[in-house]
Design a protein around this motif. Structure first.
Motif, short mmCIF file in Angstrom:
data_model
loop_
_atom_site.label_atom_id
_atom_site.label_comp_id
_atom_site.label_asym_id
_atom_site.label_seq_id
_atom_site.Cartn_x
_atom_site.Cartn_y
_atom_site.Cartn_z
N GLY A 223 -85.19 -33.64 -11.62
CA GLY A 223 -85.58 -34.98 -11.19
C GLY A 223 -86.54 -35.69 -12.12
N ALA A 289 -81.08 -34.03 -2.96
CA ALA A 289 -81.02 -35.45 -3.32
C ALA A 289 -79.59 -35.98 -3.37
N SER A 330 -81.69 -39.07 -10.35
CA SER A 330 -81.92 -39.93 -9.17
C SER A 330 -80.59 -40.24 -8.50
N ARG A 332 -79.61 -41.23 -5.66
CA ARG A 332 -79.48 -42.42 -4.82
C ARG A 332 -79.12 -43.66 -5.63
#
Length: 342
Positions: A223, A289, A330, A332
Motif C-alpha cells: 500500500g 483492500a 489503492s 478503491r
C-alpha cells in the motif's frame, strides 16, 4: 511418465528431440531457463524458424492446426511456441493439442509454456503430450531446498561462498528465485575469485540502492503508493525494459487472485504460495483492500501493458505501469485509474 527438471540435460542431449514439449510451473525463472535451454538445443539441431502464439481467452485454436499444415518457407526445421500463461487451454485448446500430438508434423517441434501449474491442470491433453513428447512440471522449491539451489547457482557462476553467506542470501530474497539469481550475478562480478562470506554479502546488500522490480512490487502490495511510484520513475530513468517488470507484476497479481479465492484457509494458501512471514502482512492488507475481481482487472491492465511494450497496442507503457501500480496500492481508485486514457 512426466519428466523432472533435473532430467532436462539428459533429454536435451539426445540426437533427436521429442516433437512436443510442455514446460509449466509458477517458478518462472526455472521455466524460462528450461525453455531457453530447449530453444538453444533446437538451434543446434537446425530448427532455424520460430513461430510464437500467445494464448488468451480469444485465441483461435485453428491457428495451431494451420501452423502445423503450413510448409516451411525455407525447407528447414521449425519451432512453434504456445505461450499459455494460465496453463488451461479450455475444451477447444485441449482438443487441438491432443490432435496435434496424435500426428505431429514432421521437422516441427511444439513447445507449450505455462506460468501456472497444479495437479488440477492435468487432463487428456497433458497425457497426450506425455505420450508423444515431454511433459515437465516445474514445482516450487521448498524452503529447506532453497539454500542448496542458491549454493548450486553460485557454483555455476564461479562464485565461492561460505554457508553463512548462502543462508543470509536465502533469508534476504525470501524464496524469490529471480531476486536470488539477480543478486548472484551481481556478486559474481563484485567478488571475483574471493570467497564470499556473510560480512561481504551484508556490505553488498547495504550498498545496493537500485530500484528493482521486487521491492517495487512489495511496496505496491503493502500500500505504499508513493514509494512504489518513485521506484517506477527510477527504473524508467535507468532505461529499464518494461517487459520483465510486467512479467513479475503479473505473477504477483495471479498470486493475489489465488489468495483471494482461498477463503478462510489463508495460512495454508500462504504456505502453498511460499510467501514468507515477512511479506504476509502486505498481502493481507492488499486482500482487505481489494477483492478477486479487482485483481483480475489488474491482470487485464498488465496484459495491455505487455501488448504496448511489444508494439501490439498503442499507448505509453510506463504511464500505464504507473496506473497499475497505483491501482495495486489503492484498489478503491483502481476502476477510475483504468478508465483514463493517455
Amino acid at each position: 511418465m512426466p519428466a523432472r527438471l533435473n532430467e532436462l540435460p539428459r533429454l536435451l542431449a539426445a540426437d533427436e528431440l521429442k516433437p512436443v514439449w510442455l514446460i509449466a510451473g509458477a517458478e518462472h525463472l526455472q521455466v524460462m531457463e528450461a525453455a531457453d535451454a530447449l530453444r538453444a538445443r533446437c538451434r543446434e539441431l537446425g530448427y532455424s524458424e520460430r513461430e510464437i502464439h500467445d494464448v488468451d481467452a480469444k485465441f483461435d485454436w485453428n491457428e495451431l492446426a494451420m501452423s502445423g499444415a503450413a510448409m516451411s518457407l525455407f525447407a528447414t526445421r521449425r519451432m512453434i511456441e504456445l505461450r499459455m500463461p494460465t496453463g488451461k487451454p479450455g475444451k477447444a485448446g485441449s482438443a487441438a493439442i491432443s490432435e496435434w500430438c496424435s500426428n505431429p508434423p514432421p521437422d516441427t517441434l511444439l513447445l507449450i509454456t505455462a506460468q501456472e501449474w497444479s495437479k488440477s491442470h492435468e487432463g487428456a491433453w497433458t497425457r497426450s503430450v506425455d505420450q508423444v513428447g515431454v511433459a515437465m512440471a516445474v514445482w516450487p522449491l521448498k524452503r529447506d531446498e532453497f539454500p542448496s539451489w542458491i549454493n548450486a547457482r553460485m557454483k555455476s557462476r564461479g562464485l565461492k561462498a561460505t554457508r553463512d553467506a548462502v543462508e543470509l542470501l536465502a533469508e534476504r530474497v525470501e524464496g524469490n528465485l529471480l531476486a536470488a539469481a539477480q543478486e548472484i550475478d551481481k556478486l559474481s562480478l563484485l567478488v571475483g575469485q574471493a570467497t564470499l562470506d556473510a560480512d561481504m554479502l551484508e556490505a553488498s546488500v547495504a550498498d545496493d540502492a537500485r530500484f528493482d522490480v521486487f521491492r517495487l512490487t512489495d511496496a505496491a502490495i503493502a500500500g505504499d503508493a508513493s514509494r512504489a511510484l518513485r521506484m517506477v520513475g527510477g527504473l524508467k530513468a535507468e532505461g529499464a525494459e518494461p517487459i520483465p517488470l510486467v512479467g513479475w507484476l503479473l505473477s504477483q497479481l495471479r498470486v493475489l487472485v489465488r489468495l483471494a479465492g482461498a477463503g478462510g484457509n489463508l495460512n495454508q494458501a500462504f504456505k502453498n504460495e511460499r510467501i514468507w512471514d515477512a511479506k504476509q502482512a502486505g498481502f493481507k492488507r492488499a486482500l482487505r483492500a481489494g477483492d478477486a475481481a479487482h485483481w483480475e482487472r489488474c491482470i487485464v491492465q498488465a496484459g495491455l501493458i505487455d501488448r504496448i511494450s511489444k508494439g501490439r497496442a498503442g499507448g505509453d507503457a510506463w504511464r500505464e505501469i504507473e496506473r497499475l501500480i497505483a491501482a495495486i496500492a489503492s484498489p478503491r481508485a483502481g476502476a477510475d485509474l483504468f478508465g483514463k486514457q493517455s
